[in-house]
Write a protein that holds these residues in place. Structure first.
Motif, mmCIF file in Angstrom:
data_model
loop_
_atom_site.group_PDB
_atom_site.id
_atom_site.type_symbol
_atom_site.label_atom_id
_atom_site.label_comp_id
_atom_site.label_asym_id
_atom_site.label_seq_id
_atom_site.Cartn_x
_atom_site.Cartn_y
_atom_site.Cartn_z
ATOM 1 N N PHE A 1 -8.190 -0.031 26.029
ATOM 2 C CA PHE A 1 -7.603 -0.652 27.216
ATOM 3 C C PHE A 1 -6.621 -1.751 26.853
ATOM 4 N N LYS A 2 -5.598 -1.859 27.695
ATOM 5 C CA LYS A 2 -4.600 -2.917 27.540
ATOM 6 C C LYS A 2 -4.759 -3.916 28.686
ATOM 7 N N GLU A 3 -4.388 -5.136 28.417
ATOM 8 C CA GLU A 3 -4.492 -6.211 29.402
ATOM 9 C C GLU A 3 -3.823 -5.848 30.733
ATOM 10 N N ASP A 4 -2.669 -5.196 30.655
ATOM 11 C CA ASP A 4 -1.915 -4.836 31.863
ATOM 12 C C ASP A 4 -2.736 -3.996 32.841
ATOM 13 N N GLU A 5 -3.669 -3.199 32.328
ATOM 14 C CA GLU A 5 -4.468 -2.333 33.187
ATOM 15 C C GLU A 5 -5.374 -3.129 34.117
ATOM 16 N N PHE A 6 -5.684 -4.361 33.765
ATOM 17 C CA PHE A 6 -6.608 -5.187 34.537
ATOM 18 C C PHE A 6 -5.901 -6.222 35.406
ATOM 19 N N LYS A 7 -4.561 -6.300 35.310
ATOM 20 C CA LYS A 7 -3.816 -7.306 36.071
ATOM 21 C C LYS A 7 -3.896 -7.034 37.566
ATOM 22 N N CYS A 8 -3.798 -8.097 38.329
ATOM 23 C CA CYS A 8 -3.793 -8.023 39.785
ATOM 24 C C CYS A 8 -2.604 -7.184 40.242
ATOM 25 N N LYS A 9 -2.834 -6.350 41.234
ATOM 26 C CA LYS A 9 -1.786 -5.466 41.747
ATOM 27 C C LYS A 9 -0.789 -6.203 42.649
ATOM 28 N N CYS A 10 -1.022 -7.493 42.904
ATOM 29 C CA CYS A 10 -0.076 -8.255 43.742
ATOM 30 C C CYS A 10 1.273 -8.395 43.051
ATOM 31 N N GLY A 11 1.272 -8.358 41.721
ATOM 32 C CA GLY A 11 2.510 -8.476 40.968
ATOM 33 C C GLY A 11 3.047 -9.889 40.849
ATOM 34 N N LYS A 12 2.315 -10.866 41.364
ATOM 35 C CA LYS A 12 2.797 -12.245 41.365
ATOM 36 C C LYS A 12 2.037 -13.149 40.407
ATOM 37 N N CYS A 13 0.786 -12.870 40.177
ATOM 38 C CA CYS A 13 -0.040 -13.796 39.403
ATOM 39 C C CYS A 13 -0.274 -13.290 37.978
ATOM 40 N N GLU A 14 -0.723 -14.184 37.140
ATOM 41 C CA GLU A 14 -1.049 -13.851 35.755
ATOM 42 C C GLU A 14 -2.548 -13.594 35.637
ATOM 43 N N LEU A 15 -2.919 -12.835 34.655
ATOM 44 C CA LEU A 15 -4.330 -12.593 34.371
ATOM 45 C C LEU A 15 -4.920 -13.870 33.776
ATOM 46 N N PRO A 16 -5.984 -14.404 34.369
ATOM 47 C CA PRO A 16 -6.591 -15.621 33.814
ATOM 48 C C PRO A 16 -7.110 -15.406 32.390
ATOM 49 N N LYS A 17 -7.256 -16.487 31.671
ATOM 50 C CA LYS A 17 -7.793 -16.430 30.305
ATOM 51 C C LYS A 17 -9.194 -15.836 30.333
#
Length: 129
Positions: free
Chosen positions: A7-23
Motif C-alpha cells: 500500500f501507498k500513502e496516497d491510497e489512504f488520503k482523504c477524498k476531499c482533495g484539500k487536506c493532508e494525511l496526518p502523521k
C-alpha cells in the motif's frame, strides 16, 4: 505510514482533495492487518475510503466518531473476490480482536459493496444498509 510492500500513502488520503494525511495515519495495526489480508488472497486490495477529515466525513454521512477521522479505518474490496467471502474471512481471522468489522452489500453485484475494518480497541460488528 508504516512501510509495507502493498500500500501507498496516497491510497489512504482523504477524498476531499484539500487536506493532508496526518502523521502516523493509517495506524500501523491497520496496515499490518490489510497486508495480511492481501497476502491471504494474493491479489490487490482497493482502499475505497481510508482517512477522512471531519468535513468530508460529514459530507459522506459518516458517524461523528468515525474511526476514519482518526486514521484507524479502511473500507476496501479484494480484487476478484466476493465481498461476502472477504467479510467472512475477516470475521473468522480477526473476530476475536478488538476491531470494528462491517459489510456493505451490493445485492446486484456480489463483488460490489465493501468490507469495513477498523482498529478501534473494542469489538463492534454491523451491516450497512
Amino acid at each position: 505510514m508504516k512501510e509495507n510492500k502493498y500500500f501507498k500513502e496516497d491510497e489512504f488520503k482523504c477524498k476531499c482533495g484539500k487536506c493532508e494525511l496526518p502523521k502516523d495515519v493509517p495506524s500501523d495495526e491497520l496496515v499490518d492487518v490489510l497486508c495480511e489480508i492481501r497476502e491471504h488472497y494474493n491479489v490487490p486490495i482497493t482502499i475505497n475510503s481510508g482517512y477522512r477529515c471531519k468535513e468530508h466525513n460529514a459530507e459522506v454521512g459518516g458517524a461523528k466518531s468515525s474511526q476514519h477521522t482518526i486514521g484507524s479505518a479502511a473500507d476496501f474490496v479484494v480484487k476478484g473476490v466476493k465481498t461476502e467471502e472477504v467479510h467472512q474471512y475477516v470475521l473468522e481471522k480477526y473476530g476475536d480482536k478488538p476491531f470494528g468489522i462491517a459489510i456493505k452489500h451490493n445485492p446486484k453485484n456480489p463483488f460490489g459493496g465493501f468490507v469495513h475494518l477498523d482498529t478501534r480497541g473494542k469489538k463492534a460488528r454491523w451491516t450497512y444498509s
